[in-house]
Design an enzyme around this catalytic site. Sequence first.
Site, mmCIF file in Angstrom:
data_model
loop_
_atom_site.group_PDB
_atom_site.id
_atom_site.type_symbol
_atom_site.label_atom_id
_atom_site.label_comp_id
_atom_site.label_asym_id
_atom_site.label_seq_id
_atom_site.Cartn_x
_atom_site.Cartn_y
_atom_site.Cartn_z
ATOM 1 N N SER A 1 0.844 -1.190 0.000
ATOM 2 C CA SER A 1 0.000 0.000 0.000
ATOM 3 C C SER A 1 0.877 1.237 0.000
ATOM 4 O O SER A 1 2.105 1.150 0.024
ATOM 5 C CB SER A 1 -0.903 0.002 1.225
ATOM 6 O OG SER A 1 -0.138 0.332 2.367
ATOM 7 N N LYS A 2 0.216 2.375 -0.016
ATOM 8 C CA LYS A 2 0.893 3.663 -0.078
ATOM 9 C C LYS A 2 2.005 3.788 0.948
ATOM 10 O O LYS A 2 3.048 4.354 0.676
ATOM 11 C CB LYS A 2 -0.142 4.756 0.218
ATOM 12 C CG LYS A 2 -0.421 5.635 -0.964
ATOM 13 C CD LYS A 2 -1.069 6.908 -0.483
ATOM 14 C CE LYS A 2 -2.168 7.307 -1.465
ATOM 15 N NZ LYS A 2 -3.309 7.890 -0.838
#
Length: 488
Positions: free
Chosen positions: A255-256
Amino acid sequence: MTQIRARFAPSPTGPIHVGNMRTALFNYLFVKSRKQGRLILRIEDTDLARSTKEYEGYILNELKWLGIDWDEGIDRPGEYGPYRQSERLNIYKEYAQKLIDEDKAYYCFCSNEQIERDKEVTKAELGIPQYSGRCRNLTPQQVEDYRRQGIKPVLRFVVPRNKVIVFNDLVKGRVEVNSDTLGGDMVILKSDGMPTYNFAVVVDDAAMNITHIIRGDDHLANTPKQLLLYEALGFEPPIFVHTPMILGPDKAKLSKRHGDNFIGQYREKGYLPEAMFNFLALLGWSPGGQEEILSKEEIIENFSLDGISKAPAVFDINKLNWMNGVYIKKSSVERITKLALPHLRAAGYIKGDISDEDFKWLTKAVAVVKDRLSYVGEIPDKLAVFFTEEVVPEDDEARKVLAGDQVPGILETFREKVQQQTDLTAQAVKDIFKQLKKELGVGGKNLFMPIRVAITGQVHGPDMGQMIEVIGKEKLLKRIDYTLTNVL
Ligand code: GLU
C-alpha cells in the site's frame, strides 16, 4: 487445439498499480510462452463517476512502456468488440433480460435501510447477513406501484440456496464454497442500469471467448458468484488462475505507506522498463534456477503457469534497485544521459535545450557515475559535483579532512601540477598523484582525501581521475583556489 484467449481488464479509475501491472504481465507472458493465442485488453469502465479517458490512455501507455503488447483492445479492433464496457451496455441488457425471462433475476426496490434491517434478521437466523429476498415474489401490481413512485430498481440474480460450488484454480487448487455464504441474491444491474462487475465480467469473458482468467487473488472470492452466472447463462466457464498478492517487506498488503505503488512512479524516477519487466515477472513466478537477471525472451521461453507460487510475493525495493542498477550498467551511456535530461532540468542544472557539445560533456559526466546508480533519478545528486561552482565541506567528517596541517601544502602543490598540464586526463591525474606522493612523502587517504573534499565537498564519490577529467582544468583550479582562500 482451441486458441488461447487471455485478457487483462483494468478499470481506468487511477494510474496503474504495480500489482495490476504484474497481472497484465503474467497474462502477456502466458500467451507469448504458449506461442499461440491472443491477449485482449478490455477496459472496465462501468464506474462512470471514477473512470476517465485520461487514465485509459495512461494505462495503455504504461503497458507499452513496459513492453506488453496486446492483440485486441480499444485501439486494436477485433471481432469481439467493443472492448470498452461502457459501449457494451446493450449486450448486458440482453443477457439480463434472458435471466428475467427464465425467472433467474428480478427487480428489487428495497431501500438501503430496508436491506440493512433485513440483513440483521438473516444474520440472527442463518448466522450470515444476506439480502432477504424480499422483492423476489413481488406481484406485477406491486412492481407497478413502486415504479409509479419513481423508485429505480436494481436487478438481482437469484442465488440458489445451499448449493456447493466447486472449481479448480490452477494456483489455489480445489476451491469449494457454499452458495449460502455469498450474501444472498446478488445485484447484477445497478439502479442506473449499469452492470455490476461480477455480471459484466462474466458476460464479457464468455462473449469474448476467454479461455484463461489470470488475475489477482483478491478476486478469488468473486469467482463462485461468477460461476453461478456462467451456469445460469449457459456459458462454459474458463480456467481460473488466481495469482498471490504482492506484499510489502512487513508482509502487509502493498500500500501507499510502503512507498511508490504505481508503475508510473517508477518510470518517472528512472527505472528502466526491461528491469521492471524482469522484476515484476519474478514477483510470484520463478523459472526454477538461481539466475535472476533474465531477458524478456528468456522469461517468455521459461514462463509457465505451474511456476506461479502459492505464497504471496514480497516487493523488495532493494532487489529492484540492485536489478535496475544491473540494467543501467548494461545500457549505453548515451541512453542513460538522455533519460537523465528531464531530471537534470528539474534540478535546474540544465535549462532548455542542450547543445551537442554540452551533451557530449554530459555523457562523460554520466559515464563517471553510471555504474553506481540504482535509478536514473539519482543522477542530479551524483552529478552535483560537476555543476557546482563553489564547494564547501558537506559535513563534519569532510571538515575534519581539511583540518590537517599538511592540507594547504598538498593542495598548493597539487594546484601547481594541474596548472602545468595541457591535457588533464584521468591518466595525467594519476601521474600527478604519484609525483605528489614522492615529493611530499604523503600517500593513500592522507593525500587523496583533502583533494577529494576540496573538489567535491564530500569524502565519498566517483573515481578521482575520471571525475577530474570531466570537471576540467579551469573549474578545478577555481575550486582549489576557493578552498585555499575561503575554506581553510
Ligand atoms: N476490472 C477488474 C479489476 O481491475 C478486473 C478483474 C478481473 O480480472 O476479473 O480488478
